[in-house]
Scaffold this motif. Structure first.
Motif, short mmCIF file in Angstrom:
data_model
loop_
_atom_site.label_atom_id
_atom_site.label_comp_id
_atom_site.label_asym_id
_atom_site.label_seq_id
_atom_site.Cartn_x
_atom_site.Cartn_y
_atom_site.Cartn_z
N THR A 196 0.83 -1.20 0.00
CA THR A 196 0.00 0.00 0.00
C THR A 196 0.87 1.26 0.00
OG1 THR A 196 -0.12 0.33 2.40
CG2 THR A 196 -1.61 -1.31 1.43
N LEU A 197 0.25 2.40 -0.09
CA LEU A 197 0.99 3.66 -0.05
C LEU A 197 1.62 3.89 1.32
CD1 LEU A 197 -1.38 6.06 -2.03
CD2 LEU A 197 0.50 4.66 -2.88
N PHE A 244 -11.52 1.07 -7.57
CA PHE A 244 -10.61 1.94 -8.30
C PHE A 244 -11.13 3.38 -8.14
CE2 PHE A 244 -8.76 3.96 -12.09
CZ PHE A 244 -7.43 3.64 -11.87
N ARG A 298 -7.55 7.22 -9.45
CA ARG A 298 -6.36 6.61 -10.03
C ARG A 298 -5.58 5.74 -9.04
NH1 ARG A 298 -3.74 11.35 -13.92
NH2 ARG A 298 -5.63 11.73 -15.16
N LYS A 299 -6.26 5.37 -7.97
CA LYS A 299 -5.67 4.46 -6.99
C LYS A 299 -6.69 3.37 -6.67
CE LYS A 299 -2.98 8.10 -4.67
NZ LYS A 299 -3.61 9.26 -5.36
N LYS A 342 -8.58 1.51 -3.74
CA LYS A 342 -8.94 1.61 -2.33
C LYS A 342 -9.32 0.23 -1.82
CE LYS A 342 -12.89 3.54 -1.02
NZ LYS A 342 -13.91 4.55 -0.63
N PHE A 346 -4.78 2.44 0.56
CA PHE A 346 -4.72 2.83 -0.84
C PHE A 346 -3.47 2.24 -1.48
CE2 PHE A 346 -7.52 5.93 1.04
CZ PHE A 346 -8.49 6.13 0.05
N MET A 347 -3.63 1.80 -2.74
CA MET A 347 -2.53 1.16 -3.46
C MET A 347 -2.50 1.68 -4.88
SD MET A 347 -3.26 -2.81 -2.37
CE MET A 347 -4.91 -2.80 -3.10
N ARG A 348 -1.37 1.51 -5.51
CA ARG A 348 -1.27 1.76 -6.95
C ARG A 348 -1.47 0.44 -7.67
NH1 ARG A 348 2.91 5.13 -4.93
NH2 ARG A 348 2.47 7.34 -5.33
N GLY A 349 -1.97 0.51 -8.90
CA GLY A 349 -2.15 -0.71 -9.68
C GLY A 349 -3.42 -0.70 -10.50
N LYS A 350 -3.73 -1.85 -11.07
CA LYS A 350 -4.91 -2.00 -11.91
C LYS A 350 -5.97 -2.82 -11.18
CE LYS A 350 -2.25 -2.01 -16.24
NZ LYS A 350 -1.90 -2.80 -17.45
#
Length: 233
Positions: A132-133, A149, A152-153, A155, A164-168
């Motif tokens: 996660t962030l 989604f 752009r993050k 949840k 919260f994370m980055r990714g698809k």
């Protein structure tokens, strides 16, 4: 597998049996029933039931309701000529819904799905790891409600925390499918065990949140939910 076919049309029963007898691996048992009453009185247990809906006497929906009072594990696949019964079918935790005329490939797919569903479902509740962030976290799978989604993050909403994370979101969907998660909408992946109810295109969760169910994903999501509930019971 022990399989039953329940349909009031003899031609359909025989056709289905012929298809099943040609399956690549021998099936342990294939029994035929001409109606809901006859099946309910048989006293036998099966792994998979191919059930017609529009039958004389007790129809397929009512037959399934009576089956569920005694047998929570049997996988019911409806074989019908009518699309409009789909929503009723899901209410009795149908494993599949096939439209007549019967196609051999779709019948075989139901058998394969039933077999693989037993094999792929995890037997123990795992801890899953996410970057996660805020850093790396390990979360019990059964405490996760859903992923969204958002901005752009991704949840992640769990019982105690939100991360919260980055990714698809598509990667999350693929990763979580084996753990009983499904996508009701292109922006969400939901823990099926946390679904309280579905009304129209709203999904009510155990934590009292309401998530959207897209029209495009509605049938597939309800099918996934039905299969999950059959397995859980």
């Amino acid at each position: 597998m022990k399989i039953a076919i329940c349909d009031d049309e003899k031609e359909i029963r025989e056709s289905l049996r012929n298809i099943l007898e040609e399956y690549r691996e021998p099936l342990e048992q294939i029994d035929l029933y001409a109606g809901g009453e006859e099946f309910l009185e048989c006293g036998k247990s099966y792994d998979l039931l191919f059930l017609d809906i529009d039958m004389k006497g007790i129809n397929g929906i009512e037959t399934a309701r009576k089956i569920r009072l005694k047998d929570k594990k049997i996988k019911i696949v409806y074989v019908t000529a009518y699309k409009e019964y789909a929503s009723q079918a899901f209410s009795v935790h149908a494993f599949g819904y096939l439209l007549k005329p019967i196609k051999k490939e779709k019948i075989y797919r139901q058998i394969q799905d039933a077999l693989s569903y037993e094999e792929e479902t995890p037997k123990e509740i795992p801890f899953l790891e996410f970057m996660t962030l805020e850093g790396r976290v390990r979360i019990p799978c059964d405490t996760i409600y859903y992923f969204e989604f958002f901005n752009r993050k991704i949840k992640l909403v769990s019982k105690k925390e939100t991360y919260f994370m980055r990714g698809k979101i598509s990667d999350i969907r693929e990763k979580m499918e084996i753990y009983g998660f499904a996508a009701p909408h292109k922006s969400f992946v939901v823990n099926l065990d946390k679904v309280k109810n579905i009304k129209g295109y709203d999904i009510y969760l155990m934590n009292n949140e309401i998530l959207p169910l897209s029209q495009k994903q509605a049938v597939a999501f309800k099918k996934s939910l039905s299969r999950f509930l059959v397995k859980k019971e």
